[in-house]
Scaffold this active site. Structure first.
Site, short mmCIF file in Angstrom:
data_model
loop_
_atom_site.label_atom_id
_atom_site.label_comp_id
_atom_site.label_asym_id
_atom_site.label_seq_id
_atom_site.Cartn_x
_atom_site.Cartn_y
_atom_site.Cartn_z
N SER A 1 -44.73 52.25 -1.84
CA SER A 1 -44.70 52.76 -0.48
C SER A 1 -43.60 52.11 0.35
CB SER A 1 -46.05 52.52 0.21
OG SER A 1 -46.35 51.13 0.25
N LYS A 2 -43.08 50.97 -0.10
CA LYS A 2 -42.07 50.24 0.66
C LYS A 2 -40.73 50.97 0.72
CE LYS A 2 -44.74 46.73 1.66
NZ LYS A 2 -45.19 46.49 3.04
N ASP A 3 -40.53 51.95 -0.15
CA ASP A 3 -39.32 52.77 -0.06
C ASP A 3 -39.20 53.40 1.32
OD1 ASP A 3 -38.89 52.19 -2.70
OD2 ASP A 3 -39.03 54.26 -3.41
N THR B 1 -41.04 45.41 -1.21
CA THR B 1 -40.07 45.71 -0.16
C THR B 1 -38.67 45.30 -0.61
OG1 THR B 1 -41.75 45.37 1.54
CG2 THR B 1 -39.46 45.35 2.27
#
Length: 347
Positions: A47-49, A79
């Site tokens: 999800s850090k994209d 991240t």
């Protein structure tokens, strides 16, 4: 001649629009319907994209980044990978201060993606000069032409999920979501997504997942920072020993804490039951669902969405290593080691 080639300009165009997958076997007997937002379908497998692209492109719009600039960040691994990936495409240098709690797999991936990596001791206070927060700040001061992402206190962290994850979940559930459950580390995912969902329907219940050894749950309940809550724990990307400015505690209804051991075993269970090779924090959020179900949190008509933040490949030397699990004391006489299932034929 018309160009009929259908291709993406670069890998960053694949960020977002991850699938929502119905959970069946692992939630058998639970009251309600359960769905996982599988963030490992992002190109950087987490999800850090979303925040890496959003924060960096905002910095570009403000003129803070030019070709050859250096991006510096603190990270437990995911991240950092996303920032390194974006930096490659956009032509920036990348320096990462990483917690020693991060798996060897993650650290190796960061080096492979061209980042300069500083591994900092995990179990020191946030204001200790050796902490990855302070090391990143020092590197930022020492590196001309650099920017410090500072995801823990950057409101763009929340904004990225407010603009993408929240709307995606609302659309994918046809507005029928009743509960949103997510791990809370920096707090960007849960806060930004929750803000959007509650704007659409204030009745959506938002539940954060915290680790034993972290201060977040007690702070949410009392608004007091209690250092006595802090002690070493193993889950990466979950919980904190400080209060992140990127967490909006007002949009979170309650927190539940999970243990290292149960979260690790549940991550393995996700793979065996749903065929989803998920990370340690995915095990944590699924473990929280189990506990919430036992508490009677959900009803038969509820539609519960959880975030599976990253991919299991980042934990091969940890959660998916029998040796690591044994070293942590996570195996007992009732646990079958995966190694026992492997049989070698003599050459």
């Amino acid at each position: 001649m018309e160009n009929k080639i259908k291709a993406y300009n670069n890998i960053l165009e694949l960020v977002g629009n991850t699938p929502l997958v119905k959970l069946k076997r692992i939630t058998e007997g639970f009251a309600g319907n359960f769905f996982a937002k599988v963030e490992s379908f992002n190109p950087g497998h987490s999800s850090k994209d979303r925040i890496a692209v959003h924060i960096i492109e905002e910095a570009e719009r403000k003129g803070l980044l030019t070709e050859g600039s250096t991006i510096i960040e603190t990270t437990s691994g995911n991240t950092g990978f996303s920032i390194a990936m974006v930096s490659i495409i956009k032509g920036y240098k990348c320096i990462l201060a990483v917690s020693s709690k991060s798996s060897k797999d993650k650290i190796d991936m960061l080096r492979t993606m061209g980042a300069t990596v500083y591994v900092c001791p995990a179990h020191v206070s946030a204001d200790d000069p050796r902490s990855y927060y302070e090391v990143a700040k020092r590197l930022h001061k020492e590196t001309s032409g650099s920017i410090y992402i500072n995801q823990y206190f950057n409101e763009l962290n929340m904004e990225a999920h407010y603009q993408s994850t929240g709307p995606e979940i609302w659309e994918q559930t046809g507005g029928q979501i009743t509960h949103f459950v997510a791990c809370s580390g920096t707090g960007g995912t849960i806060s930004g997504t929750a803000k959007y969902l509650k704007e659409q329907n204030p009745k959506v219940k938002v539940i954060g997942v915290d680790a034993f050894g972290s201060v977040l749950k007690k702070y949410h309940e009392t608004r007091e920072f209690d250092s006595n809550e802090i002690y070493p724990y193993r889950i990466e990307g979950l919980g904190k020993n400080l209060i992140p400015g990127a967490t909006d505690f007002d949009v979170i209804d309650k927190f539940v804490k999970v243990t290292d051991s149960e979260s690790a075993h549940t991550a393995r269970e996700i793979a065996k039951t749903e065929g989803i090779f998920a990370g340690y924090t995915s095990g944590a959020v699924m473990q929280a669902l189990k506990q919430l179900n036992e508490e009677g949190e959900f009803g038969p008509k509820d539609n519960v969405v959880v975030i599976f933040p990253d991919h299991g490949s980042r934990y091969m030397s940890k959660v998916y290593s029998d040796q690591w699990m044994e070293d942590q004391g996570f195996f007992d006489t009732n646990t079958v080691s995966e190694t026992q299932k492997v049989q070698y034929i003599k050459e």
